[in-house]
Scaffold this motif. Structure first.
Motif: not given
Lengths: 183, 198
Positions: A51-53, A64-65, A67-74
């Motif tokens: 994946g990528a961040i 993202t995996l 190009g599709i965003p899957l999870f996010f965090a702050q």
């Protein structure tokens, strides 16, 4: 968080090391045991795929995996699934259901007030602690409309019944929703 | 409502397929709750109104017929303006800066489905100069190439994207003294000369 957001605001998007990915995966599994129990996690983040961040303003990281965003965090906060992912696996998160009157405010990005979760039309499907990621559903609707972070435990919501119950992190038709893929 | 069968699928770890509204992109059940001032809500409202109007006109007509009048209304109302806008075109422009330096801008390649990122790289390589994607005041993406490559750029676009993205000679325009002039006019030389003189 994503009220005004577009792919242009991504400062960098990098492939991540497999160890970092393992870390994220472990954290996600810890927050959402459903994924690990059913083995769904292997469908969402296959071990082989990298994946990528994407780094976004306000210290938001989006995993993202392809190009599709899957999870996010702050910052160092918990990892939240994107709504599109949550729609696929609705049972992964603790569910709270707000009443009809709250829907339009939530879809404009408002935080969810405690009375909106305790009134007659609303249901608290599962108990949650304070500072836990939850999915916000709506009375009479099938699909989740927002992802949030509880500001108080469900117990407190019933007792105090005032003020912000859940912080609205990501909701339908916000910036992250509109960007289905990151380039 | 999530039926029990959905739940059964869920237990097996099969992703649920959620259909999203083609207009608003959110699950249809939330259409009416979208903020009133957002684009999606307006479009949805317009579509609803059009459908209602169509339904009144032809209450017995089938779905296919329902769609037709709505489309016609849409086309008629905005008049010729929309037609012009919708026709994709590439606009080239030469800007002078510092008196002897030039910037060539290429606008509208994306309307043909050309990836700007790739195109700018190609320009940069071909002309051995800097090429960047910038936003023009109208919030549209364009490619800025350092140097005067107007003629070369026009030919390059035709050569590389002409067939693949169906950019014809008629689609390429040049901005000269704020007038859009087809780059490959019928009477090539006369046409351009005239405009330069006026």
């Amino acid at each position: 968080m994503f009220k005004k957001f577009s792919t242009e605001e991504i400062s960098t998007q990098n492939q991540i090391k497999s160890s970092v990915q393992r870390g994220i995966r472990a954290k996600v599994c810890a927050s959402y045991p459903f994924l690990e129990q059913t083995g769904v996690i292997d469908d969402i983040i296959p071990k082989k795929e990298q994946g990528a961040i994407a780094k976004c303003p306000e210290h938001v990281q989006v995993f993202t995996l392809n190009g599709i965003p899957l999870f996010f965090a702050q910052r160092d906060g918990p990892w939240y699934p994107t709504l599109r992912l949550l729609h696929k696996y609705p049972d992964m998160m603790v569910k709270l259901r707000a009443d009809v009157g709250a829907i339009k405010f939530v879809l404009s990005g408002a935080n969810i007030m405690a009375p909106g979760l305790t009134s007659a039309g609303a249901t608290i499907h599962e108990e949650a602690e304070a500072d836990a990621p939850v999915a916000i559903y709506a009375e009479g609707k099938t699909h989740a409309m927002a992802v949030g972070l509880t500001k108080m435990s469900t117990q407190q919501m019933r007792e105090i019944n005032k003020g912000i119950g859940v912080d609205n992190i990501h909701y339908l038709n916000d910036g992250l929703w509109k960007n289905k893929t990151f380039t | 409502m999530a039926s029990s069968s959905d739940r059964a699928d869920q237990a097996a770890g099969v992703p649920l397929k959620v259909t999203y509204d083609p207009i608003t992109g959110v699950p249809p059940e939330f259409n009416e709750y979208l903020p009133k001032d957002c684009e999606e809500h307006k479009k949805w409202k317009a579509a609803q109104a059009a459908q209602a109007a169509a339904a009144e006109e032809a209450p017995t007509a089938e779905l296919q017929n329902l769609k037709l009048p709505a489309e016609q209304i849409e086309k008629k109302l905005p008049g010729g303006k929309v037609k012009k806008k919708s026709r994709p075109e590439v606009v080239l422009e030469r800007n002078t800066r510092n008196k002897k330096k030039c910037v060539t801008t290429v606008l509208g390649l994306d309307t043909f489905g050309v990836k700007l990122q790739d195109a700018s790289k190609l320009f940069g390589k071909k002309f051995a100069s800097g090429a960047a994607i910038t936003k023009n005041p109208m919030e549209k993406d364009q490619i800025d190439v350092q140097g005067d490559f107007l003629d070369q750029a026009a030919e390059l676009i035709l050569k590389t994207y002409g067939k693949a993205n169906s950019i014809g000679k008629g689609n390429i325009f040049v901005l000269e003294s704020k007038k859009k002039v087809p780059y490959f006019g019928d009477d090539d030389d006369d046409d351009e000369d005239d405009i330069i003189m006026t």
